[in-house]
Write an enzyme that holds these catalytic residues in place. Sequence first.
Site, mmCIF file in Angstrom:
data_model
loop_
_atom_site.group_PDB
_atom_site.id
_atom_site.type_symbol
_atom_site.label_atom_id
_atom_site.label_comp_id
_atom_site.label_asym_id
_atom_site.label_seq_id
_atom_site.Cartn_x
_atom_site.Cartn_y
_atom_site.Cartn_z
ATOM 1 N N ASN A 1 0.843 -1.193 0.000
ATOM 2 C CA ASN A 1 0.000 0.000 0.000
ATOM 3 C C ASN A 1 0.875 1.238 0.000
ATOM 4 O O ASN A 1 2.055 1.198 0.232
ATOM 5 C CB ASN A 1 -0.957 0.000 1.195
ATOM 6 C CG ASN A 1 -2.296 -0.624 0.875
ATOM 7 O OD1 ASN A 1 -2.999 -0.181 -0.028
ATOM 8 N ND2 ASN A 1 -2.650 -1.690 1.590
ATOM 9 N N ASP B 1 -1.920 1.774 5.659
ATOM 10 C CA ASP B 1 -2.596 1.628 4.369
ATOM 11 C C ASP B 1 -2.184 2.783 3.458
ATOM 12 O O ASP B 1 -0.998 2.998 3.257
ATOM 13 C CB ASP B 1 -4.110 1.549 4.594
ATOM 14 C CG ASP B 1 -4.836 0.799 3.488
ATOM 15 O OD1 ASP B 1 -4.524 1.025 2.309
ATOM 16 O OD2 ASP B 1 -5.727 -0.015 3.785
#
Length: 290
Positions: free
Chosen positions: A152, A200
Amino acid sequence: MTEQSTLEPLWTDRLELGEGIRQVAGRIVLTDILAGRLLAAPGDPSGALEVLAELPEPLGAVAPVAGRDGHWIAAAGTGVALLGPDGGTEWLARPVEGGEVRRRMNDGTADPQGRFWAGSMAYDAVPNAGALFRVDHDGSVHRVLEGITVPNGPAFTADGTALYLADSARGVIRRYPVDPESGELGAPEVFVTVGEGSPDGMAVDADGALWCAVWGAGAVHRYLPDGSLDRVLAVPASQPAGVCLGGDDGRCLYVTSARTGLASPGPLDGAVFTARVGTPGLAVAAYQPR
């Protein structure tokens, strides 16, 4: 500059897996990955997101194509494609198609030199099944990293000499030196290990600090360039997934979230949120084809 200590929801949509958020030509765009939709902010903050494109497969992230209004390069399905304003799709490559493990593309971004970078992952997050790809100016697609589980980010410093990449399943963000001319990566260092939740989506601001959505922890973290934690913003959703800095002055923080995987989603799970912050973000880079 007045900062907000809380994030407020925007728009009426509740996304399955909102990610890939960025500001392009003054407008916020983002993806609903599993629904294959590219979305844009409406003029009315109480309205619904506008659908710019819809694919029959997952759509992880996009970057604008320089000099081509309404065109995008996209991490989608099992590869990388060019999307046109008329809905046309031109595939550059499908590097994760086939094999024993079913995989898809995930997050991605362009670097300041105009290349596009995107990660891939297994649908069921098989360890080490993910990879990172670089798309050069000639449209060629190169596998540059392997052995990642859920990549990510990625996010670049303003000069493009460093790349931040999260391996979400391992809770680690690594920083890689980048040769800005060739795009070759050097040996990484661990930038930070997140104790609770998973790192993330990420974005770098004008001070070189890294903003990171922390999936599963209902929070956004800001890390200084030395890796120290500068601040934590609580998100009223359990799965924050993507971040960007935009608005007229670059000082609006936007955060996406997800409903997928939740047995009992709350009313704000899947929403997009915003807050004012003190440091502006960097301009979004475009993919520059030769």
